[in-house]
Design an enzyme around this catalytic site. Structure first.
Site, PDB file in Angstrom:
ATOM      1  CD  GLU A  38      54.904  39.774  37.285  1.00 34.34           C
ATOM      2  OE1 GLU A  38      55.428  40.814  37.743  1.00 34.34           O
ATOM      3  OE2 GLU A  38      54.331  39.742  36.189  1.00 34.34           O
TER       4      GLU A  38
ATOM      5  N   GLY B  75      51.708  29.293  34.560  1.00 29.51           N
ATOM      6  CA  GLY B  75      52.740  29.901  33.725  1.00 29.51           C
ATOM      7  C   GLY B  75      52.842  31.397  33.927  1.00 29.51           C
ATOM      8  CG  ASP B  76      50.162  35.443  34.923  1.00 34.91           C
ATOM      9  OD1 ASP B  76      50.647  36.286  34.150  1.00 34.91           O
ATOM     10  OD2 ASP B  76      49.589  35.739  35.995  1.00 34.91           O
ATOM     11  CB  ALA B  77      52.426  32.430  39.078  1.00 36.57           C
TER      12      ALA B  77
ATOM     13  CB  ALA C 188      47.577  30.066  30.637  1.00 43.22           C
TER      14      ALA C 188
END
Length: 149
Positions: A40, A35-37, A32
């Protein structure tokens, strides 16, 4: 745009190890995290592909798609298109014990968003860039249609 985004993600992915990564050893929160980066970057790329605008407007458009409630909505909308492996990764992320909490989201939305980000991270680290682009693009299109973004 889809091809350009896939190429960009692939180019970034070339900076990671060339060997196959055994992602079973990665915590879902690590998936995660990356995955967040990746998500974004994908959102920002999609937002600016719609045309130049003042930065505060670009940020508002991007932020609307990056918030946990939006991610939770997106994963629910695309869940039928996930294969068994992808669904398993999402569920691992959703069920992970996070030691942080959402500022402006319910715990359910926050966990769903964590699962979504884990899936994004997993696909990115597996170098499945076309699939990653397909899932994110489809989810954002469905979200945009529903909420007129």
């Amino acid at each position: 745009m889809e091809t350009g985004l896939s190429q960009c993600i692939a180019a970034i992915g070339q900076m990671t190890a060339e060997d196959a990564v055994d992602l079973r050893n990665y915590s879902p929160l690590t998936l995660a995290y990356i995955g967040d980066a990746v998500y974004e970057l994908m959102i920002r790329s999609m937002v600016i592909s719609r045309g130049n605008a003042p930065v505060n407007k670009l940020h508002k458009r991007s932020a609307a798609l990056a918030k946990a409630p939006a991610q939770a909505w997106i994963i629910k909308a695309i869940e039928p298109m996930l294969d068994e492996e992808e669904l398993q990764v999402f569920k691992r992320g959703r069920n992970a014990k996070a030691y942080t909490s959402a500022k402006n989201a319910s715990i359910i939305d926050y966990r769903m968003a964590t699962g979504f980000e884990a899936l994004i991270g997993y696909l990115y680290l597996q170098k499945k860039y076309e699939r990653l682009t397909e899932i994110v693009k489809t989810g954002i299109e469905k979200y945009s249609e529903e909420f007129k973004h």
